[in-house]
Scaffold this motif. Structure first.
Motif, PDB file in Angstrom:
ATOM      1  N   GLU A   8       5.905  -6.029   9.275  1.00 54.64           N
ATOM      2  CA  GLU A   8       5.618  -4.635   9.620  1.00 54.64           C
ATOM      3  C   GLU A   8       4.293  -4.770  10.039  1.00 54.64           C
ATOM      4  N   LEU A   9       3.164  -5.940   9.662  1.00 53.92           N
ATOM      5  CA  LEU A   9       1.914  -5.559  10.333  1.00 53.92           C
ATOM      6  C   LEU A   9       1.912  -5.848  11.722  1.00 53.92           C
ATOM      7  N   ILE A  10       3.323  -6.520  11.963  1.00 45.67           N
ATOM      8  CA  ILE A  10       3.351  -7.260  13.528  1.00 45.67           C
ATOM      9  C   ILE A  10       4.008  -5.604  14.398  1.00 45.67           C
ATOM     10  N   GLU A  11       4.438  -4.650  13.648  1.00 45.92           N
ATOM     11  CA  GLU A  11       5.302  -3.741  13.937  1.00 45.92           C
ATOM     12  C   GLU A  11       3.991  -2.578  13.930  1.00 45.92           C
ATOM     13  N   THR A  12       3.338  -2.777  12.990  1.00 44.53           N
ATOM     14  CA  THR A  12       1.741  -1.419  12.829  1.00 44.53           C
ATOM     15  C   THR A  12       1.355  -1.551  13.571  1.00 44.53           C
ATOM     16  N   LEU A  13       0.773  -2.524  13.957  1.00 45.73           N
ATOM     17  CA  LEU A  13      -0.303  -2.747  15.148  1.00 45.73           C
ATOM     18  C   LEU A  13      -0.402  -2.483  16.488  1.00 45.73           C
ATOM     19  N   ALA A  14       1.353  -3.360  16.976  1.00 41.98           N
ATOM     20  CA  ALA A  14       1.927  -3.446  18.604  1.00 41.98           C
ATOM     21  C   ALA A  14       1.329  -1.389  18.314  1.00 41.98           C
ATOM     22  N   ARG A  15       2.691  -0.384  17.828  1.00 40.49           N
ATOM     23  CA  ARG A  15       2.228   1.132  17.130  1.00 40.49           C
ATOM     24  C   ARG A  15       0.924   1.453  18.086  1.00 40.49           C
ATOM     25  N   HIS A  16      -0.048   0.848  16.849  1.00 41.91           N
ATOM     26  CA  HIS A  16      -1.336   1.852  17.010  1.00 41.91           C
ATOM     27  C   HIS A  16      -1.630   1.270  18.537  1.00 41.91           C
ATOM     28  N   LEU A  17      -1.531  -0.183  18.860  1.00 46.56           N
ATOM     29  CA  LEU A  17      -2.288  -0.911  20.458  1.00 46.56           C
ATOM     30  C   LEU A  17      -1.461   0.040  21.179  1.00 46.56           C
ATOM     31  N   GLY A  18      -0.344   0.331  21.368  1.00 44.96           N
ATOM     32  CA  GLY A  18       0.116   1.054  22.252  1.00 44.96           C
ATOM     33  C   GLY A  18       1.272   0.110  23.325  1.00 44.96           C
ATOM     34  N   LEU A  44     -10.262  -5.081  11.961  1.00 46.80           N
ATOM     35  CA  LEU A  44      -9.223  -3.944  11.419  1.00 46.80           C
ATOM     36  C   LEU A  44      -8.422  -3.954  10.689  1.00 46.80           C
ATOM     37  N   GLU A  45      -8.809  -3.120   9.214  1.00 42.39           N
ATOM     38  CA  GLU A  45      -7.844  -2.600   7.991  1.00 42.39           C
ATOM     39  C   GLU A  45      -6.051  -2.417   8.439  1.00 42.39           C
ATOM     40  N   SER A  92       0.766  -1.330   0.228  1.00 45.72           N
ATOM     41  CA  SER A  92       0.183   0.153  -0.465  1.00 45.72           C
ATOM     42  C   SER A  92       0.570   1.263  -0.166  1.00 45.72           C
ATOM     43  N   SER A  93       0.624   2.140  -0.768  1.00 43.44           N
ATOM     44  CA  SER A  93       1.125   3.782  -0.735  1.00 43.44           C
ATOM     45  C   SER A  93       0.922   4.057   0.574  1.00 43.44           C
ATOM     46  N   LYS A  94       0.315   3.975   1.826  1.00 39.98           N
ATOM     47  CA  LYS A  94       0.085   4.820   3.124  1.00 39.98           C
ATOM     48  C   LYS A  94       0.326   4.052   3.795  1.00 39.98           C
ATOM     49  N   GLN A  95       0.798   3.817   4.429  1.00 38.12           N
ATOM     50  CA  GLN A  95       0.930   2.826   6.152  1.00 38.12           C
ATOM     51  C   GLN A  95      -0.461   3.366   7.471  1.00 38.12           C
ATOM     52  N   GLY A  96      -1.076   2.220   7.839  1.00 40.49           N
ATOM     53  CA  GLY A  96      -2.129   2.514   8.557  1.00 40.49           C
ATOM     54  C   GLY A  96      -3.312   1.579   9.024  1.00 40.49           C
ATOM     55  N   VAL A  97      -3.437   2.058   9.765  1.00 39.50           N
ATOM     56  CA  VAL A  97      -5.400   1.091  10.789  1.00 39.50           C
ATOM     57  C   VAL A  97      -6.050   1.892  10.572  1.00 39.50           C
ATOM     58  N   LYS A 131       4.504  -4.173  23.327  1.00 39.15           N
ATOM     59  CA  LYS A 131       5.455  -4.003  22.908  1.00 39.15           C
ATOM     60  C   LYS A 131       5.416  -5.047  21.414  1.00 39.15           C
ATOM     61  N   ARG A 132       6.173  -5.049  20.078  1.00 35.05           N
ATOM     62  CA  ARG A 132       5.768  -6.002  19.342  1.00 35.05           C
ATOM     63  C   ARG A 132       5.321  -7.392  19.852  1.00 35.05           C
ATOM     64  N   ARG A 133       7.011  -8.009  20.503  1.00 36.42           N
ATOM     65  CA  ARG A 133       6.712  -9.268  21.216  1.00 36.42           C
ATOM     66  C   ARG A 133       5.320  -9.189  22.069  1.00 36.42           C
ATOM     67  N   HIS A 134       4.273  -8.815  22.323  1.00 38.02           N
ATOM     68  CA  HIS A 134       3.275  -9.451  22.744  1.00 38.02           C
ATOM     69  C   HIS A 134       1.654  -9.634  21.810  1.00 38.02           C
ATOM     70  N   VAL A 135       2.135  -9.237  20.080  1.00 37.26           N
ATOM     71  CA  VAL A 135       1.414  -8.876  19.540  1.00 37.26           C
ATOM     72  C   VAL A 135       1.961 -10.376  18.301  1.00 37.26           C
ATOM     73  N   SER A 136       0.949 -11.345  18.268  1.00 35.36           N
ATOM     74  CA  SER A 136       1.013 -12.647  16.721  1.00 35.36           C
ATOM     75  C   SER A 136      -0.201 -12.546  16.698  1.00 35.36           C
ATOM     76  N   ILE A 137       0.541 -14.060  15.312  1.00 37.31           N
ATOM     77  CA  ILE A 137      -0.889 -14.267  14.325  1.00 37.31           C
ATOM     78  C   ILE A 137      -1.179 -15.428  14.777  1.00 37.31           C
ATOM     79  N   VAL A 138      -2.106 -15.356  15.257  1.00 36.14           N
ATOM     80  CA  VAL A 138      -2.836 -17.007  15.412  1.00 36.14           C
ATOM     81  C   VAL A 138      -3.530 -17.764  14.060  1.00 36.14           C
ATOM     82  N   SER A 139      -3.979 -16.738  13.050  1.00 38.41           N
ATOM     83  CA  SER A 139      -4.011 -17.929  12.200  1.00 38.41           C
ATOM     84  C   SER A 139      -4.545 -16.590  10.581  1.00 38.41           C
ATOM     85  N   GLY A 140      -3.948 -17.719   9.605  1.00 34.35           N
ATOM     86  CA  GLY A 140      -3.796 -16.690   8.370  1.00 34.35           C
ATOM     87  C   GLY A 140      -2.173 -16.300   8.140  1.00 34.35           C
ATOM     88  N   GLU A 141      -1.194 -17.363   7.838  1.00 26.10           N
ATOM     89  CA  GLU A 141      -0.349 -16.647   8.327  1.00 26.10           C
ATOM     90  C   GLU A 141       0.652 -16.137   6.938  1.00 26.10           C
TER      91      GLU A 141
END
Length: 75
Positions: A41-51, A25-26, A12-17, A53-63
């Motif tokens: 980048e998805l994990i990093e973007t979501l972690a920043r949006h949700l406030g 969440l798109e 995407s040309s723009k990054q965001g949630v 750390k990256r280590r607290h965000v994980s993909i459960v399904s749909g890798e």
């Protein structure tokens, strides 16, 4: 733990949630969907949006899919 339904838009040309009408969440990321770059980048973007750390965000399904279930562990 909280779970989120996420729709990823790679290259995407723009990054965001954005929150869609159904609560999904798109997440737009710059990276292409190869070699895990878009997922990282998805994990990093979501972690920043949700406030959290990256280590607290994980993909459960749909890798390898655009629709994913993301889990955020309690801090």
């Amino acid at each position: 733990m909280r779970r989120y339904s996420v729709h990823v838009k790679p290259k995407s040309s723009k990054q965001g949630v954005h929150v869609l009408e159904d609560g999904t969440l798109e997440v737009r990321v710059h990276s292409p969907p190869e070699d895990g770059k878009a997922n990282a980048e998805l994990i990093e973007t979501l972690a920043r949006h949700l406030g959290v750390k990256r280590r607290h965000v994980s993909i459960v399904s749909g890798e390898t899919a655009r629709h994913k279930i993301i889990e955020v562990s309690d801090v």
